[in-house]
Enzyme design. Structure first.
Site, PDB file in Angstrom:
ATOM      1  N   ASP A 245      -8.882   3.974 -22.284  1.00 47.50           N
ATOM      2  CA  ASP A 245      -8.962   2.534 -22.111  1.00 47.50           C
ATOM      3  C   ASP A 245     -10.409   2.060 -22.178  1.00 47.50           C
ATOM      4  O   ASP A 245     -11.308   2.683 -21.606  1.00 47.50           O
ATOM      5  CB  ASP A 245      -8.349   2.173 -20.747  1.00 47.50           C
ATOM      6  N   GLU A 287      -9.540   2.969 -27.325  1.00 47.26           N
ATOM      7  CA  GLU A 287      -9.450   1.511 -27.436  1.00 47.26           C
ATOM      8  C   GLU A 287     -10.876   0.984 -27.552  1.00 47.26           C
ATOM      9  O   GLU A 287     -11.608   0.903 -26.574  1.00 47.26           O
ATOM     10  CB  GLU A 287      -8.769   0.906 -26.210  1.00 47.26           C
TER      11      GLU A 287
END
Length: 582
Positions: A245, A287
């Site tokens: 993330d 990401e």
């Protein structure tokens, strides 16, 4: 004088030594790999590079299937639906966070990295799930949230309570309000600052995301050591990698003045080296919504970085093409993102669990996409995106939805599909922010869509309009030969029969039309040409197909041959028509 306490002092020298060691370790990873443009992958590498030819299915356990009828999805429920996921043709399941959490940010506010949220089951349930998926040849990757913790994590509770606590500089602090406190917010319009005055420590703590998610000080060697423990813990359960993330925020160097911070890419190198040391076939999917000229820093100049990233850049121009039928910006974006190590791969998607981020488009381009897909203010979010699922965005037009997914499946990337989009699920704009696209999976027309029999599901099931679960659900679509679900299964099978997309070289061919995207893939002497008409109007095109001079290509979607004269294929595509020629 503004300062960051205990971060940019003697700790920095310690970190510098640590970073140097990480870099030496990381540079050993695939040292001989070359940074290439569109290089064909050798046949003997395809097994190791499994992620290039997979289909990733992403879901949140909390809203997928409830087994004990407490209103919350759980691992036992997910296990009961593995055969369904397998039947789609998915090779990989990417799980949203499932660790213990106060659940203020849908699980991304983690309070314990080493367990399973008790609402979702136990660690034993998770291991059974991994083993059950493995028996179906489905690999598991999980979210790795390293940028921040919950403010209820014991580390932070100790850090704010006592400045002498060893956990105090696991976070980033400033004695005075930093000059950049009002800059660089991830959620503009919702978030007020990136620094918050803590009522207990009386210092400001740094939070790139919500104020209940204090950033970890990844500059601290003790934090990096803990990250290595977290990675090893979950990899020892049998997973095949991580979706990391917010990568750019994980590796940025905190500062109290600047808005655009420096980055330490050695952190990525070290993470890759550790994962490789445990399982050389495991993958890291990052990401990172960055510009094309930054991609090499994340993939690594010698393939020592992460193997995969989401292609946010192409995604934004794909939505622009769907909104306007203009393909030149999409062609440009594809060409700008084609330089990477041969072991690297893009993760391409249409919709994910967040908003459609349009921040890379010009204001004029963004306004066109807003007008087409998110015209109402309640449909927009963070001054940059659209908080709708794919089907309602595209007006629930089956032809346009199929075109979009045919493009996704035929782009040079690994397709990533969001649970429920194979059905054409809708959204609930009554829910705040991104929760609008995170409603429970719709299994059948029984109470609460078969997700749970509890009268209070964790999030409301869509029970209104064209997307109500009584009409739109797995059970109904499995029995309807013309359903989107049936079509999706067929197209995934087609994609798997086309390894040229995964392992070959590609080029964009001139179609003679501003609305038709033509791409040619070549691998091991075989060729595939995909054609997509983004216009609602018929388009006549001529494309050079010298590879097919001796044999008329067959449209793999319909089974019909395409006529060729003088190495030119001349064909008329109806509005929103697509062809895969081999």
């Amino acid at each position: 004088m503004f300062m960051i306490c205990k971060v940019l002092t003697p700790r920095l020298l310690q970190c510098a030594t640590c970073v140097a060691l990480f870099f030496i370790l990381g540079s050993c990873v695939k040292k001989d790999a070359q940074n290439v443009v569109n290089q064909e992958v050798p046949p003997d590498s395809t097994a190791v590079l499994w992620y290039k030819n997979g289909i990733i299915y992403t879901l949140d356990v909390e809203v997928f299937k409830d087994s004990d009828n407490d209103g919350v999805g759980d691992f036992k429920g997910l296990i009961s639906k593995l055969d369904y996921i397998d039947s789609l043709g998915a090779d990989v399941i990417w799980l949203s966070p499932f660790q213990p959490t106060p659940n203020k940010d849908d699980g991304y506010d983690i309070s314990n990295y080493y367990d399973v949220d008790q609402r979702l089951g136990s660690l034993a349930d998770f291991k059974i799930f991994v083993d059950s998926a493995k028996r179906r040849n489905i690999k598991i990757i999980i979210d790795l949230v390293l940028n921040h913790t919950s403010d209820q994590h014991p580390w932070f509770l100790s850090a704010r309570k006592d400045k002498n606590s060893p956990f105090h500089d696991w976070y980033v602090w400033s004695k005075q309000r930093p000059k950049n406190a009002d800059q660089g917010m991830v959620f503009p319009g919702v978030q007020q600052s990136i620094w918050k005055l803590d009522s207990i420590s009386h210092e400001y703590y740094y939070h790139r995301f919500y104020d209940f998610q204090p950033d970890l000080n990844v500059q601290n060697p003790a934090v990096r050591k803990e990250i290595r423990k977290i990675v090893a813990f979950w990899m020892n359960t049998g997973i095949k990698g991580f979706r990391v993330d917010a990568v750019p925020f994980v590796i940025e160097v905190p500062d109290t003045v600047k808005e655009n911070f420096d980055h330490q890419f050695e952190i990525i190198t070290a993470l890759r080296a550790q994962v490789d040391s445990i399982d050389k076939e495991a993958v890291i999917l990052g990401e990172a919504n960055v510009m094309p000229d930054e991609n090499k820093d994340y993939f690594g100049h010698h393939a020592e970085g992460i193997q995969m990233m989401f292609n946010f850049y192409v995604n934004q121009y794909l939505f622009y093409a769907l909104a306007t039928s203009e393909i030149k910006p999409l062609q440009k974006a594809l060409n700008e993102t084609n330089k990477m190590p041969k072991t690297a791969e893009w993760g391409q998607f249409l919709r994910n669990h967040d908003e459609v981020d349009l921040g890379r488009l010009t204001e004029k381009q963004r306004d066109k996409v807003y007008k087409a897909f998110g015209p109402e203010k309640q449909m927009q979010l963070y001054d940059r995106g659209i908080r709708r699922r794919l089907a309602p965005m595209l007006g629930n037009k089956k032809e346009l939805i199929e075109l979009a997914y045919s493009v996704l499946l035929s782009l040079p990337s690994t397709p990533v599909m969001r649970y429920g989009d194979e059905l054409g699920m809708g959204d609930d704009l009554r829910l705040k922010e991104r929760l609008s696209v995170r409603t429970p999976m719709q299994w059948d027309d029984s109470k609460n869509a078969g997700f749970t029999s509890n009268k209070n599901p964790v999030l409301p099931v869509i029970d209104f309009g064209d997307f109500t679960y009584s009409k739109l659900n797995v059970k109904n679509e499995l029995t309807d030969s013309s359903s989107l679900l049936k079509w999706t299964k067929k197209m995934i099978m087609l994609r798997k029969k086309c390894p040229e997309i995964a392992f070959g070289t590609w080029e964009i061919l001139d179609s003679g039309s501003d609305h038709v995207l033509v791409m040619k893939y070549s691998w091991q002497g075989k060729s595939l040409i995909t054609i997509h008409n983004f216009s609602q109007e018929d388009q006549q095109i001529k494309i050079k197909v010298d590879d097919f001079a001796d044999h008329a290509p067959i449209n793999q979607v319909t089974g019909n041959p395409i006529e060729i004269k003088n190495e030119l294929a001349t064909t008329t595509l109806k509005g929103l028509e697509y062809q895969w020629l081999r």
